[in-house]
Design an enzyme around this catalytic site. Structure first.
Site, short mmCIF file in Angstrom:
data_model
loop_
_atom_site.label_atom_id
_atom_site.label_comp_id
_atom_site.label_asym_id
_atom_site.label_seq_id
_atom_site.Cartn_x
_atom_site.Cartn_y
_atom_site.Cartn_z
N GLY A 132 -5.01 1.20 3.89
CA GLY A 132 -4.32 0.40 2.88
C GLY A 132 -4.57 0.96 1.49
N SER A 134 -2.75 3.33 0.18
CA SER A 134 -1.46 3.91 -0.24
C SER A 134 -1.36 5.41 -0.04
CB SER A 134 -1.17 3.58 -1.71
OG SER A 134 -0.78 2.25 -1.82
N ASP A 180 2.49 -0.06 -5.47
CA ASP A 180 1.81 1.16 -5.04
C ASP A 180 2.41 2.39 -5.70
OD1 ASP A 180 0.56 -0.67 -3.44
OD2 ASP A 180 1.59 -0.07 -1.60
C1 GLA Z 1 1.37 -3.44 0.19
C2 GLA Z 1 2.73 -3.27 -0.49
C3 GLA Z 1 2.65 -3.65 -1.97
C4 GLA Z 1 2.03 -5.03 -2.15
C5 GLA Z 1 0.73 -5.15 -1.35
C6 GLA Z 1 0.16 -6.54 -1.38
O1 GLA Z 1 0.44 -2.53 -0.33
O2 GLA Z 1 3.16 -1.93 -0.37
O3 GLA Z 1 3.93 -3.60 -2.54
O4 GLA Z 1 2.92 -6.04 -1.82
O5 GLA Z 1 0.91 -4.77 0.01
O6 GLA Z 1 -0.26 -6.88 -2.67
#
Ligand code: GLA
Length: 390
Positions: A132, A134, A180
């Site tokens: 998580g 990104s 992100d």
């Molecule tokens: C993921 C999504 C973001 C956001 C987060 C939660 O990372 O890609 O756009 O919504 O979850 O905050």
């Protein structure tokens, strides 16, 4: 134990060496983009609220050399795989999910009239996968900058962000917000980025050596946003909008929230969004005033809200937060990102970092049977700044 973080220069060198081996020619173009952690402001971006992420000093780096016309060959050290993409098949989803991020961005650029030539490409990464953090947004923005280096045609930062968001939505099938890709592109070194998702304005918030350390602990559970829970949360927010007669949850007041008190789950979801937006703005003040106890309390409060009201945490993340917040020198901790697995971030006094990481790791391993990954992260530059300097 804190995981080793290879230098940015060594990552670029590995990508260049890998493409030279793949193509038999020296690397001609390079690009890179960082991962991110979100300090606070979770599941608020698609509700047009506020978020406070920062880019981390871990990256996806790409290098390229001219290749066979009409084809992209990609060697990924992340997946230990080599794959090809035919440039006349840009709109047929590639059989490999990770290739679709690259394909999606090339397709978006194609729609802007930027045509990708045949290329050999190597991808290397220091962003922990499945956490998580990104890595997908990093891959998208690195691809965007690589394409610009290759073609000499540039989009604006806002267009690059848009292209990456579209690629993500279409590729991964996740109706993600804009947090992100925005922070991965626009972050500045030593700063967190306050992003107002309604008008997409940003303000840097200094988060440098004056701040405590940030420890990221990977639960070892892969998050799977595409499995429907993320889209379901978005749908619940839409239902709440309809009940309240508003366009977004951004400006819902505590009085309006009270009107939902008999709506069960919807009341919980809106309680999270309203309180999280308040916490983001309080967190900015706490950082600017150096009130780290306050920031830590807001982070831990955010976790509780995500666990109890928004229900996007999981047992492993809750355990990590409980272990972290029981440690001396820890100001606060929370899950970061979409949830259902992935990482927690811990705000900790710098001189306690190693000890805290070791103890959390040991206790987690005793309970779960596997050790979590521990990473120290610092607020790094976004892809725009990095690629300008390359
Ligand atoms: C993921 C999504 C973001 C956001 C987060 C939660 O990372 O890609 O756009 O919504 O979850 O905050």
């Amino acid at each position: 134990m804190i995981e080793f973080n290879p230098s940015f220069a060594s990552l670029i060198e590995s990508a260049s060496a890998a493409v030279a081996e793949l193509s038999g020619q020296a690397a001609r173009w390079q690009a890179a983009a960082p991962g991110r952690v979100n300090l606070i402001g979770e599941h608020t971006d698609y509700n047009q609220g506020w978020v406070l992420p920062l880019a981390i000093d871990r990256y996806i780096a790409m290098a390229a050399a001219p290749g066979v016309p009409g084809q992209i060959r990609v060697r990924s050290s992340v997946m230990s795989e080599e794959r090809s993409l035919s440039l006349d098949q840009l709109y047929t989803p590639h059989s490999d999910p990770w290739m679709r991020y690259i394909q999606g961005v090339i397709a978006q650029y194609d729609q802007h009239g930027v045509r990708c030539p045949g290329l050999d490409v190597a991808v290397v990464s220091s962003v922990p996968p499945g956490g998580g953090l990104s890595s997908s947004a990093a891959l998208e923005l690195a691809t965007a900058h690589l394409l610009e280096a290759v073609t000499g045609q540039t989009l604006t930062p806002a267009e690059r962000i848009q292209a990456s968001v579209h690629a993500e939505r279409e590729t991964a099938g996740v109706p993600c917000g804009i947090m992100d890709q925005t922070v991965v592109e626009l972050a500045e070194s030593g700063q967190a980025l306050l992003l107002d998702c309604a008008d997409q304005t940003t303000r840097p918030v200094p988060f440098d050596s004056h701040a405590p350390a940030l420890l990221v602990v990977h639960s070892g559970v892969s998050h799977a946003l595409a499995e429907g829970a993320y889209a379901q949360r978005r749908a619940e927010c839409e239902q709440a909008n309809a009940l309240l007669g508003v366009n977004t949850l951004r400006d819902v007041s505590r009085d309006q929230l009270a009107r939902l008190k008999d709506e069960g789950v919807l009341h919980q979801r809106v309680t999270h969004v309203v309180s999280e937006n308040e916490r983001v703005r309080d967190a900015v003040k706490a950082i600017e005033q150096g009130h780290w106890d306050r920031l830590g309390a807001l982070m831990t409060g955010s976790h509780r809200s995500l666990r109890d009201d928004y229900e996007v945490s999981c047992a492993e993340l809750d355990l990590l937060v409980a272990l972290a917040t029981a440690e001396p020198g820890v100001y606060g901790a929370r899950m970061t990102g979409g949830g259902f697995g992935g990482c927690v971030i811990v705000l900790v006094e710098t001189d306690q970092l190693e000890g805290v990481a070791d103890r959390i790791s040991g206790q987690y391993a005793d309970r779960m049977g596997w050790a979590p990954g521990c990473y120290r992260v610092e607020a790094g530059a976004g892809a725009r700044e990095i690629c300008t300097a390359l």
